[in-house]
Motif scaffolding. Structure first.
Motif, PDB file in Angstrom:
ATOM      1  N   SER A  21       0.845  -1.189   0.000  1.00 23.31           N
ATOM      2  CA  SER A  21       0.000   0.000   0.000  1.00 23.31           C
ATOM      3  C   SER A  21       0.879   1.238   0.000  1.00 23.31           C
ATOM      4  CB  SER A  21      -0.892   0.036   1.240  1.00 23.31           C
ATOM      5  OG  SER A  21      -1.721  -1.094   1.313  1.00 23.31           O
ATOM      6  N   CYS A  22       0.376   2.287  -0.599  1.00 23.69           N
ATOM      7  CA  CYS A  22       1.100   3.554  -0.635  1.00 23.69           C
ATOM      8  C   CYS A  22       0.077   4.679  -0.554  1.00 23.69           C
ATOM      9  CB  CYS A  22       1.906   3.662  -1.923  1.00 23.69           C
ATOM     10  SG  CYS A  22       2.825   5.205  -2.104  1.00 23.69           S
ATOM     11  N   THR A  23       0.178   5.467   0.507  1.00 23.66           N
ATOM     12  CA  THR A  23      -0.782   6.548   0.736  1.00 23.66           C
ATOM     13  C   THR A  23      -0.105   7.894   0.529  1.00 23.66           C
ATOM     14  OG1 THR A  23      -2.044   5.211   2.283  1.00 23.66           O
ATOM     15  CG2 THR A  23      -2.346   7.596   2.391  1.00 23.66           C
ATOM     16  N   ALA A  24      -0.747   8.735  -0.264  1.00 18.72           N
ATOM     17  CA  ALA A  24      -0.223  10.060  -0.554  1.00 18.72           C
ATOM     18  C   ALA A  24      -0.922  11.105   0.296  1.00 18.72           C
ATOM     19  CB  ALA A  24      -0.407  10.394  -2.030  1.00 18.72           C
ATOM     20  N   SER A  25      -0.148  12.058   0.778  1.00 20.50           N
ATOM     21  CA  SER A  25      -0.708  13.207   1.485  1.00 20.50           C
ATOM     22  C   SER A  25      -0.143  14.474   0.872  1.00 20.50           C
ATOM     23  CB  SER A  25      -0.381  13.148   2.977  1.00 20.50           C
ATOM     24  OG  SER A  25       1.022  13.185   3.183  1.00 20.50           O
ATOM     25  N   GLY A  26      -0.893  15.558   0.976  1.00 22.79           N
ATOM     26  CA  GLY A  26      -0.457  16.811   0.388  1.00 22.79           C
ATOM     27  C   GLY A  26      -1.189  17.115  -0.899  1.00 22.79           C
ATOM     28  N   LEU A  98       5.122   8.920  -6.920  1.00 21.48           N
ATOM     29  CA  LEU A  98       4.035   9.738  -7.436  1.00 21.48           C
ATOM     30  C   LEU A  98       4.647  10.756  -8.380  1.00 21.48           C
ATOM     31  CD1 LEU A  98       1.066  11.232  -5.477  1.00 21.48           C
ATOM     32  CD2 LEU A  98       2.372  12.672  -7.036  1.00 21.48           C
ATOM     33  N   ASN A  99       4.156  10.780  -9.590  1.00 23.04           N
ATOM     34  CA  ASN A  99       4.664  11.680 -10.625  1.00 23.04           C
ATOM     35  C   ASN A  99       3.574  12.703 -10.935  1.00 23.04           C
ATOM     36  OD1 ASN A  99       6.035  12.894 -12.696  1.00 23.04           O
ATOM     37  ND2 ASN A  99       5.836  11.196 -14.122  1.00 23.04           N
ATOM     38  N   TYR A 100       3.826  13.985 -10.625  1.00 24.63           N
ATOM     39  CA  TYR A 100       2.818  15.011 -10.848  1.00 24.63           C
ATOM     40  C   TYR A 100       3.472  16.265 -11.380  1.00 24.63           C
ATOM     41  CZ  TYR A 100       3.858  17.421  -6.379  1.00 24.63           C
ATOM     42  OH  TYR A 100       4.433  18.119  -5.353  1.00 24.63           O
ATOM     43  N   ILE A 101       2.702  17.309 -11.442  1.00 25.25           N
ATOM     44  CA  ILE A 101       3.149  18.521 -12.122  1.00 25.25           C
ATOM     45  C   ILE A 101       4.426  19.101 -11.529  1.00 25.25           C
ATOM     46  CG2 ILE A 101       1.757  20.088 -10.711  1.00 25.25           C
ATOM     47  CD1 ILE A 101       1.148  21.648 -13.296  1.00 25.25           C
ATOM     48  N   ARG A 102       4.678  18.826 -10.274  1.00 26.37           N
ATOM     49  CA  ARG A 102       5.872  19.386  -9.639  1.00 26.37           C
ATOM     50  C   ARG A 102       7.031  18.403  -9.552  1.00 26.37           C
ATOM     51  NH1 ARG A 102       3.816  23.420  -4.761  1.00 26.37           N
ATOM     52  NH2 ARG A 102       2.894  24.989  -6.154  1.00 26.37           N
ATOM     53  N   GLY A 103       6.892  17.266 -10.197  1.00 26.68           N
ATOM     54  CA  GLY A 103       7.995  16.324 -10.218  1.00 26.68           C
ATOM     55  C   GLY A 103       7.631  14.967  -9.660  1.00 26.68           C
ATOM     56  N   VAL A 104       8.640  14.227  -9.252  1.00 28.77           N
ATOM     57  CA  VAL A 104       8.459  12.868  -8.751  1.00 28.77           C
ATOM     58  C   VAL A 104       8.783  12.836  -7.252  1.00 28.77           C
ATOM     59  CG1 VAL A 104       9.173  10.469  -8.936  1.00 28.77           C
ATOM     60  CG2 VAL A 104       9.068  11.920 -10.982  1.00 28.77           C
ATOM     61  N   VAL A 105       7.902  12.184  -6.514  1.00 35.06           N
ATOM     62  CA  VAL A 105       8.094  11.980  -5.087  1.00 35.06           C
ATOM     63  C   VAL A 105       8.219  10.485  -4.837  1.00 35.06           C
ATOM     64  CG1 VAL A 105       7.096  12.336  -2.791  1.00 35.06           C
ATOM     65  CG2 VAL A 105       6.737  14.046  -4.594  1.00 35.06           C
ATOM     66  N   TRP A 106       9.106  10.093  -3.938  1.00 36.77           N
ATOM     67  CA  TRP A 106       9.346   8.683  -3.652  1.00 36.77           C
ATOM     68  C   TRP A 106       8.947   8.340  -2.224  1.00 36.77           C
ATOM     69  CZ3 TRP A 106      10.764   5.401  -7.445  1.00 36.77           C
ATOM     70  CH2 TRP A 106      11.318   5.952  -8.598  1.00 36.77           C
ATOM     71  N   GLY A 107       8.488   7.111  -2.063  1.00 35.49           N
ATOM     72  CA  GLY A 107       8.253   6.589  -0.732  1.00 35.49           C
ATOM     73  C   GLY A 107       9.556   6.094  -0.128  1.00 35.49           C
ATOM     74  N   GLN A 108       9.469   5.620   1.108  1.00 37.80           N
ATOM     75  CA  GLN A 108      10.664   5.222   1.840  1.00 37.80           C
ATOM     76  C   GLN A 108      11.169   3.844   1.446  1.00 37.80           C
ATOM     77  OE1 GLN A 108       7.586   4.962   2.985  1.00 37.80           O
ATOM     78  NE2 GLN A 108       7.412   3.279   4.464  1.00 37.80           N
TER      79      GLN A 108
END
Length: 116
Positions: A21-26, A98-108
């Protein structure tokens, strides 16, 4: 700022199953793709699966097609990776992204270990 929290890794015997599972916040501005890469010891990080948040369209690396399924829950901003028929070669650290308009974010990252 978007943050990702992963869960669900573990150890399993070959042929078994696990669900990540991977939960995004923000704030994600409503249009993005989420998915997983994995990295085995001594190897490069490679793409595994992705899901478009709006359309639900999925993509998979050939080696997991028919065994892995990505899905999403819009209500809690969570994406899942159901992994079936696991093989020892699936052993790796799995990283949600997560790949979105401001770039890529990675989980731990979460460790998946499959024993023969």
């Amino acid at each position: 700022q978007v943050q990702l929290v992963e869960s669900g890794g573990g150890s399993v015997q070959a042929g078994g199953s696990l669900t990540l599972s991977c939960t995004a916040s923000g704030r994600t501005f409503g249009r993005y793709t989420m998915g997983w890469f994995r990295q085995a010891p001594g190897k490069e990080r490679i793409f595994v699966a992705s899901i478009d948040w709006n359309s639900g369209r999925t993509n998979y690396v050939d080696s997991v097609k028919g065994r892995y399924t990505a899905s999403r829950n819009n209500a809690n901003n969570t994406v899942y990776l159901q992994m079936n028929s696991l093989k020892p070669e699936d052993t790796a650290v799995y990283y949600c992204y997560l790949n979105y308009i401001r770039g890529v974010v990675w989980g731990q990252g979460t460790q998946v270990t499959v024993s023969s």
